[in-house]
Each structure stands twice: as structure tokens, then as C-alpha cells.
Design a protein around this motif. Structure first.
Motif, mmCIF file in Angstrom:
data_model
loop_
_atom_site.group_PDB
_atom_site.id
_atom_site.type_symbol
_atom_site.label_atom_id
_atom_site.label_comp_id
_atom_site.label_asym_id
_atom_site.label_seq_id
_atom_site.Cartn_x
_atom_site.Cartn_y
_atom_site.Cartn_z
ATOM 1 N N CYS A 147 8.873 -7.601 -3.699
ATOM 2 C CA CYS A 147 10.073 -7.410 -2.873
ATOM 3 C C CYS A 147 10.672 -6.023 -3.076
ATOM 4 N N LEU A 148 10.695 -5.556 -4.326
ATOM 5 C CA LEU A 148 11.281 -4.242 -4.567
ATOM 6 C C LEU A 148 10.364 -3.136 -4.042
ATOM 7 N N LEU A 149 9.044 -3.318 -4.191
ATOM 8 C CA LEU A 149 8.106 -2.286 -3.732
ATOM 9 C C LEU A 149 8.062 -2.196 -2.205
ATOM 10 N N ASN A 150 8.322 -3.305 -1.528
ATOM 11 C CA ASN A 150 8.233 -3.295 -0.063
ATOM 12 C C ASN A 150 9.586 -3.571 0.589
ATOM 13 N N SER A 151 10.658 -3.248 -0.136
ATOM 14 C CA SER A 151 11.995 -3.596 0.368
ATOM 15 C C SER A 151 12.301 -2.944 1.710
ATOM 16 N N ARG A 152 11.785 -1.752 1.963
ATOM 17 C CA ARG A 152 12.058 -1.068 3.244
ATOM 18 C C ARG A 152 11.564 -1.858 4.437
ATOM 19 N N SER A 164 -11.727 -4.614 6.704
ATOM 20 C CA SER A 164 -11.166 -3.931 7.868
ATOM 21 C C SER A 164 -10.264 -2.792 7.409
ATOM 22 N N LEU A 165 -9.992 -1.849 8.316
ATOM 23 C CA LEU A 165 -9.154 -0.693 7.996
ATOM 24 C C LEU A 165 -7.805 -0.830 8.682
ATOM 25 N N MET A 166 -6.748 -0.307 8.035
ATOM 26 C CA MET A 166 -5.418 -0.384 8.621
ATOM 27 C C MET A 166 -4.581 0.796 8.136
ATOM 28 N N GLU A 167 -3.600 1.192 8.944
ATOM 29 C CA GLU A 167 -2.618 2.185 8.496
ATOM 30 C C GLU A 167 -1.792 1.591 7.360
ATOM 31 N N PRO A 168 -1.495 2.364 6.306
ATOM 32 C CA PRO A 168 -0.713 1.803 5.186
ATOM 33 C C PRO A 168 0.630 1.206 5.625
ATOM 34 N N LEU A 169 1.367 1.928 6.486
ATOM 35 C CA LEU A 169 2.675 1.413 6.922
ATOM 36 C C LEU A 169 2.518 0.102 7.695
ATOM 37 N N HIS A 170 1.539 0.068 8.609
ATOM 38 C CA HIS A 170 1.317 -1.148 9.390
ATOM 39 C C HIS A 170 0.952 -2.304 8.458
ATOM 40 N N LYS A 179 0.793 -1.228 0.000
ATOM 41 C CA LYS A 179 0.000 0.000 0.000
ATOM 42 C C LYS A 179 0.827 1.280 0.000
ATOM 43 N N GLN A 180 1.963 1.301 0.684
ATOM 44 C CA GLN A 180 2.723 2.551 0.716
ATOM 45 C C GLN A 180 3.192 2.946 -0.674
ATOM 46 N N SER A 181 3.647 1.982 -1.460
ATOM 47 C CA SER A 181 4.187 2.308 -2.782
ATOM 48 C C SER A 181 3.086 2.846 -3.704
ATOM 49 N N VAL A 182 1.867 2.334 -3.559
ATOM 50 C CA VAL A 182 0.748 2.830 -4.370
ATOM 51 C C VAL A 182 0.429 4.274 -3.970
ATOM 52 N N LYS A 218 -10.953 -11.660 3.317
ATOM 53 C CA LYS A 218 -10.645 -10.402 3.995
ATOM 54 C C LYS A 218 -10.209 -9.348 2.988
ATOM 55 N N VAL A 219 -10.700 -8.138 3.164
ATOM 56 C CA VAL A 219 -10.242 -7.013 2.347
ATOM 57 C C VAL A 219 -9.802 -5.918 3.309
ATOM 58 N N ILE A 220 -8.577 -5.422 3.120
ATOM 59 C CA ILE A 220 -8.066 -4.365 3.979
ATOM 60 C C ILE A 220 -8.050 -3.061 3.202
ATOM 61 N N LEU A 221 -8.642 -2.020 3.763
ATOM 62 C CA LEU A 221 -8.559 -0.685 3.161
ATOM 63 C C LEU A 221 -7.576 0.135 3.981
ATOM 64 N N THR A 222 -6.716 0.892 3.279
ATOM 65 C CA THR A 222 -5.686 1.671 3.978
ATOM 66 C C THR A 222 -5.772 3.140 3.577
ATOM 67 N N PRO A 223 -6.848 3.833 3.998
ATOM 68 C CA PRO A 223 -6.976 5.253 3.653
ATOM 69 C C PRO A 223 -5.849 6.074 4.278
#
Lengths: 302, 302
Positions: free
Chosen positions: B241-246, B177-183, B104-107, B148-153
Motif C-alpha cells: 500500500c505504501l509503495l503503490n499509494s499514488r 507478457s510485457l507492460m508499461e510499469p505505470l500501467h 514496479k514503479q517503486s523498484v 502469468k509473468v509480467i515484465l515491465t522494461p
């Protein structure tokens, strides 16, 4: 035909050997030896064994094994040293001895330590068979049907003893092959022990994260499959790891280097490193495809 | 009711959204956009979409999305930057935009880069659903049932848009369910991305050993389960892997330390280290047990 078959450890493995041997008429009498009196009583009750002897301070173990012409040691791999010491007073040059331990070098070292050199009539073996359940209640007469059994004779083992043990397993329906003990331990360190340690280590690490962040609730079927072996018996795997540590530790170090290699490809973030990461994953997938095709080919021939 | 639903990427995920939305009468018209003309033709033939537009140099993509009041971006996670740039000229403040990317963060960064800030009407989402097969032929109208579908507003996302997207997924039968993008990205790095890298790395390493020593022929069902995810699409996992490497790289380092810890316990060979190794494996097994119980509890409530 075997006159008196002695099964040391009448659990899933040993109990299944007893039931399979009886069904196929390989022996007249079956004697069971076990450290757990309840399991022993159950084995008698089920008719898996004709006589039962407890492992205790009174030497009943030796009484059970005495006079047997065929002895199968089917105890956990970690106790083979004690078993050999208990068997030594009644060890017969006329009998055949074999075991089912999943690590072969440590069993051979234990035999060497007890007897000075590995007895010519002891044939180390490893049936590749296991199940979720344990104990004599889980034993089955067809447990070894089409299962692989590896025998790892040493230079001291009598070829005639190897042939007899091979025939015994073939009679139970197993597929027997021979292997060097060291090579055996290396192969299983790679394909079985290392994956177990990886699964335990991953779940151990994530278990601590989960306590703070509840990550497990989003883990799916892939995670369930990947970590299935982390639900294995911790004591059994502790023993295996310690008995085969010489082969497993170098693989743990090599695995650490593999992970560093992947991390470095992810970190570089260049066109070239992205291509190399793709190549790395593609090579891995091809290797697994090779494994799967081999498994299917094996099924086809069995 | 949605007037014109635009699905960008009519594969397994996007095609299933189209079929599910049509079955439940959520929209009048469905427009599909895809880079693969064959897949697009197949989606039309199957009646999954009413109109198809190819992603090409003539800007047909934008024509397809134009005038849609609901746009679902269901492309591989790595191309969201290009999708946003193509959508920008026809982006409508009246429409709702959402995606199905597994990171989600990369998007969100890609949206920020294209629009200056994340548009209020874009709701980042991640349905936890996948399958062995891909393409529109594998799509199914009940694909999201009880998934399950997670939304990360983000802080920029309009609460009303989040509610609408939540209702949309609930209508398709999903559990939102809702979640923080970083989490979100940390959780999936731990429970999904890391296990995939471990499986690839293990099979990569053993694949090289196998060429010399034929170790795979003795690998059994445990190994097959453990390495199943190493048969996943290498390109998709390279991109993840490249999008979430951090988030993944620190976990790879931590995993290396875990393996060193186990190796050190195996190396010490003392009564204390043997007890600690048992404790380590037992803790891991307990953690997995917790995961399994949670999975079962989840099934019970769904």
C-alpha cells in the motif's frame, strides 16, 4: 401433526420445506401456491406438492391457503405486503403463519399495515440457507439440515406460536435461535448486505475501467473470491437493499470513513502512519481470525 | 546456460525459481542469499541452493552475488532500495538482473536512485503467483507452470536483456507478457490492492461491532469468501500500500464516491431510483461475468 401445509412460493426455499416436511411425516397434505405456472406444474409433477394454486386475478391464491393449518410464506422479501393482503380474507386464528424473508422489520411493518397490528399467530423467520440454483428443481429434503434459522417474534407474537414454529424447524434438522427483529436486520446489514453492496460497487467501478484498459485479464483467484457475491441476483439484492436501507445506509457511510482513514494513513507517509497502517491491517486480520475460529467452533457443535 | 544463478531471498518465490531452474537444467550452480539464517540452512539442506550467504554487516551478501551471471531479486517489495545498494559494488555489466516485486514503479525508482539511471541489464518483473504458505519449504519446481509473468522494461532497459529474461521464464513454464510499469501498477492497484484494502477495512469495522454485538456468528460462506484476503500478511500489504499509494489512493476516493452513489439511490426511494439501483447491480454482475468468461478463456489457451 399438520393437516394441510400451505407453501406460498414453491421455489428452492419453499420446495425444500415441503420435501423436508413430507419426508419427516410432519403433515398430511401439502398445497403449493406460486405465481409461475410452469414452476407450479413442475412441483406437482415432482410430487413436492399435492395441489397447486396459481397467484392470479381470480383469487386462486386465497383458495389454496384457505383451510390450511400451517402456512409458510416463502416468496421474495419484497412482496410480503401483497401476500398479506391476499391472505387476509382467509386468515385463520387457528392456523400458524411463518415466513422465510431475509429482512424482518419490513415484513413486520407489512403485517402491521395489513392487519392493524402483527397477528399473534404470525412468527417471522429467516433460515440462513441459500444456493446458486433456484426453483423447485433445486429443492432438497435435507436443505435445512444443520442450517441456522432465526425467529424474530414481536411483542405481539404468541409464545405458543413461536414454540410450534421452533419445533417445526427443529424437526427439519435446523438450528433455531431467537433474535430481536431490529438486531437481526442490523447484523445482516453488516455481515451480508454491506459486503454485497461493496462487491457490486467494486465490480461496477472496475467494469468501467476494464472497458478502456482491460484490467480483468490480470485479476486472479483473490479477486474471483472477493467478487463472487457480485454475481448474485441483482433484483433480489435491489429489493433487500431497499427493504433494509435504514440499516445499510449508515454502514455505507461508516465504510466510506474507514476508507478515508486508510487513505490518510497511506498519504501521511511517516514512520508513525506506517506503523498505524500495519496495526490497522493486523487488527483486521485478527478480527477475521476470530470469525473463522467461531465458524469452526459452530461446525464442531452442530 | 547460466553459470552461477544467484537468488536473493530464498523463500517461496525465490526457492521455487531455484528448484524450477535446476530441474530444467538452466544453470550450473545456484547461490542463495537470505536474511534469515534458518531459512538459508534449510535451503542448503533441501539442496535448493549449492551455497548460502547471509545478509549481514560483514558484506556476505555481496560475496554471494559476486561473479554471478544471473541474479534474481526475490525479496519483499519494500527492501529493493537496500538490495540495490548492497549489490552496487559487485554489479556486473555482463550479468542479467531481474526481480519479482509486485509493484514496479517503486523498484524502478529505487534502481534510479542507487545507480543514477536504471541499469540496462536490470529487467523488472512480476510473476502473478502466490500461496498461503511461505518460506523455502513451500517452494516447488512447478510453481510457475502456466503462471502469468509480467515484465515491465523501461526505456533504459536493453531489449536483449528483456529477451533473455523472457526466455528464462518461458523455460520455467510461465506465460510472459510485457507492460508499461505505470500501467502495471494501476492495473494491480485496481484488481488486487484495492480489494485487499476493502476487505481489511470491512473486517476492521465489523470487528469493532462484533465485540459488542457478536455479529460474526451469523456470517456465512459469502462473508468467508469475501473476507478471505483480509487474512493476508499485514506487513506485506502495508508495504504494498505504501509503495503503490499514488495509484491506490485515487481508487479509494473513487470507491467512496461509488458507495455514496449507491447510498443515494437507496435513500431516494422512488420508482426511478429503484430502477437505477437494479441497473447498477445488473451492470456490476455483467462486468463480473465478463471477468469470469475471460478467466475461462485464458485457462483454455494455456
Amino acid at each position: 401433526m399438520i393437516q394441510k401445509l400451505c407453501i406460498v412460493g414453491v421455489g428452492l426455499m419453499g420446495g425444500s420445506i415441503a420435501k423436508a416436511a413430507r419426508k419427516r411425516g410432519l403433515c398430511w397434505e401439502i398445497v403449493g401456491v406460486d405465481a409461475d405456472p410452469e414452476n407450479l406444474a413442475r412441483a406437482l409433477e415432482l410430487g413436492v406438492i399435492d395441489n397447486g394454486f396459481e397467484v392470479n386475478a381470480f383469487g386462486d391464491f386465497a383458495k389454496g391457503a384457505e383451510g390450511s393449518d400451517w402456512v409458510v410464506i416463502a416468496t421474495p422479501a419484497g412482496v410480503s405486503g401483497r401476500i398479506f393482503r391476499d391472505l387476509k380474507p382467509v386468515w385463520s386464528a387457528e392456523a400458524i403463519y411463518t415466513d422465510v424473508g431475509s429482512i424482518k422489520q419490513s415484513v413486520i411493518w407489512a403485517a402491521e399495515q395489513t392487519f392493524g397490528k402483527v397477528p399473534a399467530n404470525f412468527v417471522p423467520g429467516h433460515p440462513i440457507a441459500g444456493a446458486e440454483r433456484s426453483g423447485v428443481d433445486a429443492a432438497s429434503e435435507d436443505f435445512y439440515l444443520e442450517k441456522k434459522v432465526i425467529l424474530t417474534p414481536t411483542s405481539a407474537t404468541a409464545p405458543q406460536a413461536v414454540r410450534l414454529v421452533e419445533d417445526f424447524w427443529v424437526s427439519l434438522g435446523a438450528l433455531v435461535s431467537l433474535m430481536e427483529p431490529l438486531h437481526h436486520d442490523q447484523v445482516f446489514a453488516a455481515t451480508s448486505h454491506l459486503p454485497h453492496v461493496l462487491a457490486y460497487a467494486l465490480v461496477h467501478m472496475l467494469g468501467e475501467m476494464d472497458e478502456q484498459e482491460e484490467i480483468f485479464q490480470y485479476a486472479g483467484a483473490g479477486f474471483r473470491d472477493f467478487t463472487r457475491i457480485a454475481s448474485s441476483n441483482p433484483q433480489m439484492w435491489r429489493d433487500i437493499c431497499l427493504l433494509n436501507s435504514r440499516q445499510i445506509i449508515p454502514l455505507l457511510n461508516a465504510m466510506g470513513e474507514e476508507l478515508q482513514q486508510v487513505a490518510s494513513l497511506m498519504e501521511q507517509n511517516s514512520v508513525e502512519s506506517a506503523e498505524n497502517l500495519l496495526l490497522y491491517f493486523a487488527e483486521a486480520r485478527n478480527a477475521r481470525q476470530r470469525f473463522i475460529e467461531q465458524s469452526l467452533a459452530d461446525l464442531g457443535t452442530s
